[in-house]
Design a protein around this motif. Structure first.
Motif, PDB file in Angstrom:
ATOM      1  N   PHE A  84      46.981  31.374  38.915  1.00 18.63           N
ATOM      2  CA  PHE A  84      47.331  32.596  39.642  1.00 18.63           C
ATOM      3  C   PHE A  84      46.270  32.865  40.699  1.00 18.63           C
ATOM      4  CE2 PHE A  84      45.182  33.957  35.713  1.00 18.63           C
ATOM      5  CZ  PHE A  84      44.182  34.811  36.185  1.00 18.63           C
ATOM      6  N   LEU A  85      46.604  33.717  41.673  1.00 15.75           N
ATOM      7  CA  LEU A  85      45.716  34.001  42.792  1.00 15.75           C
ATOM      8  C   LEU A  85      44.427  34.656  42.337  1.00 15.75           C
ATOM      9  CD1 LEU A  85      48.202  35.389  45.482  1.00 15.75           C
ATOM     10  CD2 LEU A  85      47.272  33.078  45.311  1.00 15.75           C
ATOM     11  N   LEU A  86      43.361  34.440  43.098  1.00 17.28           N
ATOM     12  CA  LEU A  86      42.071  35.015  42.761  1.00 17.28           C
ATOM     13  C   LEU A  86      42.144  36.539  42.749  1.00 17.28           C
ATOM     14  CD1 LEU A  86      39.697  32.847  45.007  1.00 17.28           C
ATOM     15  CD2 LEU A  86      40.154  32.566  42.564  1.00 17.28           C
ATOM     16  N   PRO A  87      41.767  37.170  41.655  1.00 17.05           N
ATOM     17  CA  PRO A  87      41.726  38.638  41.609  1.00 17.05           C
ATOM     18  C   PRO A  87      40.633  39.189  42.531  1.00 17.05           C
ATOM     19  CG  PRO A  87      41.809  37.705  39.403  1.00 17.05           C
ATOM     20  CD  PRO A  87      41.512  36.570  40.340  1.00 17.05           C
ATOM     21  N   THR A  88      40.814  40.407  42.968  1.00 19.69           N
ATOM     22  CA  THR A  88      39.832  41.067  43.824  1.00 19.69           C
ATOM     23  C   THR A  88      39.176  42.213  43.081  1.00 19.69           C
ATOM     24  OG1 THR A  88      41.600  42.427  44.757  1.00 19.69           O
ATOM     25  CG2 THR A  88      41.002  40.443  45.964  1.00 19.69           C
ATOM     26  N   VAL A  89      38.182  42.813  43.723  1.00 14.69           N
ATOM     27  CA  VAL A  89      37.408  43.843  43.054  1.00 14.69           C
ATOM     28  C   VAL A  89      38.277  45.025  42.629  1.00 14.69           C
ATOM     29  CG1 VAL A  89      36.754  45.010  45.198  1.00 14.69           C
ATOM     30  CG2 VAL A  89      35.263  45.187  43.194  1.00 14.69           C
ATOM     31  N   ASP A  90      39.299  45.343  43.411  1.00 15.74           N
ATOM     32  CA  ASP A  90      40.232  46.417  43.038  1.00 15.74           C
ATOM     33  C   ASP A  90      41.574  46.139  43.697  1.00 15.74           C
ATOM     34  OD1 ASP A  90      40.200  47.468  45.751  1.00 15.74           O
ATOM     35  OD2 ASP A  90      38.267  48.372  45.255  1.00 15.74           O
ATOM     36  N   GLU A  91      42.568  46.907  43.325  1.00 15.91           N
ATOM     37  CA  GLU A  91      43.937  46.635  43.789  1.00 15.91           C
ATOM     38  C   GLU A  91      44.140  46.917  45.269  1.00 15.91           C
ATOM     39  OE1 GLU A  91      45.769  50.922  42.260  1.00 15.91           O
ATOM     40  OE2 GLU A  91      46.214  49.068  41.182  1.00 15.91           O
ATOM     41  N   LEU A 140      49.410  38.971  33.948  1.00 17.33           N
ATOM     42  CA  LEU A 140      48.288  38.287  34.578  1.00 17.33           C
ATOM     43  C   LEU A 140      47.408  39.297  35.311  1.00 17.33           C
ATOM     44  CD1 LEU A 140      50.096  35.149  36.069  1.00 17.33           C
ATOM     45  CD2 LEU A 140      48.676  35.269  34.012  1.00 17.33           C
ATOM     46  N   PRO A 141      46.110  39.116  35.284  1.00 18.83           N
ATOM     47  CA  PRO A 141      45.196  40.073  35.917  1.00 18.83           C
ATOM     48  C   PRO A 141      45.182  39.937  37.439  1.00 18.83           C
ATOM     49  CG  PRO A 141      43.966  38.231  35.035  1.00 18.83           C
ATOM     50  CD  PRO A 141      45.386  38.033  34.601  1.00 18.83           C
ATOM     51  N   THR A 187      42.738  42.211  39.162  1.00 17.45           N
ATOM     52  CA  THR A 187      41.449  42.801  39.537  1.00 17.45           C
ATOM     53  C   THR A 187      40.359  42.281  38.607  1.00 17.45           C
ATOM     54  OG1 THR A 187      41.654  44.718  38.076  1.00 17.45           O
ATOM     55  CG2 THR A 187      42.594  44.916  40.304  1.00 17.45           C
ATOM     56  N   TRP A 188      39.104  42.474  39.016  1.00 16.41           N
ATOM     57  CA  TRP A 188      37.983  42.022  38.200  1.00 16.41           C
ATOM     58  C   TRP A 188      37.943  42.742  36.851  1.00 16.41           C
ATOM     59  CZ3 TRP A 188      33.354  41.844  42.215  1.00 16.41           C
ATOM     60  CH2 TRP A 188      33.646  40.862  43.177  1.00 16.41           C
ATOM     61  N   SER A 189      38.241  44.024  36.840  1.00 17.15           N
ATOM     62  CA  SER A 189      38.209  44.761  35.576  1.00 17.15           C
ATOM     63  C   SER A 189      39.283  44.250  34.619  1.00 17.15           C
ATOM     64  CB  SER A 189      38.378  46.262  35.824  1.00 17.15           C
ATOM     65  OG  SER A 189      39.618  46.539  36.448  1.00 17.15           O
ATOM     66  N   GLU A 190      40.437  43.874  35.153  1.00 18.52           N
ATOM     67  CA  GLU A 190      41.495  43.318  34.311  1.00 18.52           C
ATOM     68  C   GLU A 190      41.097  41.942  33.777  1.00 18.52           C
ATOM     69  OE1 GLU A 190      44.981  43.382  36.741  1.00 18.52           O
ATOM     70  OE2 GLU A 190      45.248  45.550  36.584  1.00 18.52           O
ATOM     71  N   MET A 191      40.402  41.161  34.592  1.00 21.23           N
ATOM     72  CA  MET A 191      39.872  39.873  34.129  1.00 21.23           C
ATOM     73  C   MET A 191      38.914  40.101  32.965  1.00 21.23           C
ATOM     74  SD  MET A 191      40.974  37.134  35.897  1.00 21.23           S
ATOM     75  CE  MET A 191      39.701  35.886  36.035  1.00 21.23           C
ATOM     76  N   GLU A 192      38.100  41.140  33.074  1.00 20.33           N
ATOM     77  CA  GLU A 192      37.132  41.486  32.041  1.00 20.33           C
ATOM     78  C   GLU A 192      37.833  41.831  30.726  1.00 20.33           C
ATOM     79  OE1 GLU A 192      33.026  42.888  30.943  1.00 20.33           O
ATOM     80  OE2 GLU A 192      33.961  41.327  32.112  1.00 20.33           O
ATOM     81  N   GLU A 193      38.860  42.639  30.809  1.00 18.30           N
ATOM     82  CA  GLU A 193      39.576  43.042  29.599  1.00 18.30           C
ATOM     83  C   GLU A 193      40.257  41.851  28.936  1.00 18.30           C
ATOM     84  OE1 GLU A 193      39.538  45.991  28.000  1.00 18.30           O
ATOM     85  OE2 GLU A 193      37.953  46.389  29.474  1.00 18.30           O
ATOM     86  N   ILE A 194      40.845  40.982  29.731  1.00 24.69           N
ATOM     87  CA  ILE A 194      41.506  39.805  29.166  1.00 24.69           C
ATOM     88  C   ILE A 194      40.472  38.857  28.567  1.00 24.69           C
ATOM     89  CG2 ILE A 194      42.753  37.702  29.825  1.00 24.69           C
ATOM     90  CD1 ILE A 194      44.517  39.395  31.572  1.00 24.69           C
ATOM     91  N   SER A 195      39.320  38.748  29.222  1.00 30.36           N
ATOM     92  CA  SER A 195      38.253  37.898  28.695  1.00 30.36           C
ATOM     93  C   SER A 195      37.850  38.344  27.292  1.00 30.36           C
ATOM     94  CB  SER A 195      37.043  37.933  29.632  1.00 30.36           C
ATOM     95  OG  SER A 195      35.989  37.141  29.122  1.00 30.36           O
TER      96      SER A 195
END
Length: 472
Positions: free
Chosen positions: A326-333, A188-189, A191-199
């Motif tokens: 899952f919890l809201l991802p943030t801009v970075d870890e 599960l993502p 961070t925002w960049s991980e959300m982008e990759e999964i998208s």
């Protein structure tokens, strides 16, 4: 700038919470059915379960059990429920408060509690009075998450609670587990960049490999549903929107370059990366809207930010896919997650303010309302409220209810990171005031920079007007 059709799919109308005057005295209205207690003092509980609502009878039965209790008989009071539909609710309650004819017990929004502080019974004092007199009572510190206590107590100069959280509203990311499995996604993502990759992995076209055919599945649009709120996005990137100058005046901060850069990153996300992608997203959204179904419920959206209300919709729709949250991802870890709460509160009108009542009646009504409030946080009532679709507030009964459900269990993890929007006296409705400009970003009528500059100018004008009026 290119012309685009409106993103009506994303626009949410905010309800005005302005306080006006004039309303008939609710406690003189004739009872509508049920047992009457003509020899007792009537208390009015205004809520959102109006007649015809699926849970109306269940809530009425809950109220009736209190009326039959020993404490109601001892205090010689009874409660009459007054259900109002959601869209009329806020105005009617505000009118009754400003007109001096408030219900004894009512639901409202935690974020606007400061507007009503002077009208509300001090619940901390009621608790302390119980302790001093050896009465059974409830300690807010034992029932609620610290984040909920902090949000409400900070409104009072003595850190007293003049409201209790009635529900625990949270935002989280709902995701389609079946789509994740089909795309081979196991992690599960965060961070925002991980959300982008999964998208990217989740997004598919009607004709495989042919973008011109249109989106079949959209992995994630950052601004869909409850993802549209800029202040939530700002918090998730570590941004603070308010500071104070040397005179104690609030200073809005919406034009910080780093904040704007972070929002631009989301605006240019995978399904919005260019004009063609935006057109495809708009067509896909229009198609979903025409079918009158939520995009995630349709199974055509991989991930979406939403609150606990979506879970109720998913259960009612009996969808044929597996899902989780899952919890809201943030801009970075390195940035901690922050969750916008916007929960309902339950508040008691201070009957000491009512004209024409004896001190004895005022005390009777205050104490009766307080006992009913405590009753609502009992295990039986919390179970009833849970069954009506709310994330209950009393954590003492999470084992019996919340933790029996895997989705509610995951949603509850977000409560400890919740935060109400800052209450700014000069602009108490700032989160809704700015939404027109935020929508202009989504509809491509403004750049992020233009919108944030307009927001800052608007808020500065409102602040200046507020202090000018105060001086005069």
């Amino acid at each position: 700038m290119k012309s685009k059709k409106s993103y009506l799919f994303y626009i949410l109308s905010f309800i005005s919470l302005t306080i006006a005057s004039c309303s008939p005295p609710l406690w003189f209205l004739k009872d509508q059915g049920g047992t009457t207690y003509t020899d007792r003092q009537q208390l009015v509980f205004t809520h959102m379960w109006q007649r015809g609502n699926a849970d109306y009878e269940m809530i009425n039965d809950m109220i009736e059990k209190f009326n039959e209790s020993e404490i109601a008989e001892e205090l010689n009071v009874y409660v009459r429920g007054n259900g109002i539909n959601f869209w009329d609710y806020w105005e009617k309650v505000n009118l009754s408060i400003s007109g001096g004819n408030a219900p004894d017990i009512f639901l409202h929004a935690v974020s606007s509690t400061p507007l009503r502080l002077s009208h509300l019974l001090d619940l901390t004092e009621m608790y302390e009075d119980d302790v001093a007199n050896g009465r059974e009572t409830l300690d807010a510190n034992e029932m609620f998450f610290e984040s909920q206590i902090n949000d409400i107590a900070r409104y009072d100069e003595n850190n007293h609670m003049r409201a209790w959280p009635f529900s625990a509203t949270v935002r989280a990311v709902y995701y389609n587990k079946d789509l994740f499995e089909a795309a081979g996604i196991e992690e599960l993502p965060t961070t925002w960049s991980e959300m982008e990759e999964i998208s990217k992995k989740l997004t598919t076209y009607k004709v495989d490999g042919d973008p011109s055919s249109g989106y079949e599945i959209v992995g994630w649009d950052p601004f869909m549903a409850e993802g549209q709120y800029i202040h939530q996005r700002g918090w998730l990137s570590g941004h603070e929107f308010w500071s104070y100058d040397s005179n104690g005046r609030p200073v809005p901060n919406f034009t910080d370059p780093e904040f704007i850069e972070n929002i631009e990153y989301l605006v240019n996300s995978y399904v919005r990366k260019d004009e063609e992608s935006e057109d495809l997203l708009e067509d896909w959204s229009a198609d979903i809207s025409q079918r009158g179904i939520d995009a995630f419920v349709s199974g055509k959206l991989g991930m979406v930010v939403n609150n606990e209300g979506l879970y109720l919709t998913l259960r009612e729709a009996n969808v044929d896919f597996d899902y989780g949250v899952f919890l809201l991802p943030t801009v970075d870890e390195d940035t901690p997650t922050v969750n916008w709460s916007s929960s309902y509160s339950i508040e008691l009108y201070n009957n000491d303010l009512r004209a024409g009542l004896s001190d004895e009646i005022k005390e009777q009504r205050n104490r009766g309302a307080w006992e009913f409030l405590k009753y609502l946080y009992s295990e039986e009532c919390q179970g009833t409220i849970y069954e009506s679709g709310f994330m209950i507030a009393n954590t003492q009964y999470y084992d019996e209810y919340v933790y029996q459900d895997p989705i509610f269990t995951e949603l509850s993890k977000a409560i400890e990171s919740t935060k109400e929007a800052e209450y700014i006296e000069a602009v108490p409705n700032w989160t809704s005031d700015i939404q027109t400009y935020v929508n202009n970003i989504y509809s491509d009528k403004m750049t992020v920079q233009e919108a944030m500059e307009s927001i800052e100018a608007l808020l500065n004008d409102k602040i200046e007007q507020y202090y000018f009026s105060s001086r005069n």
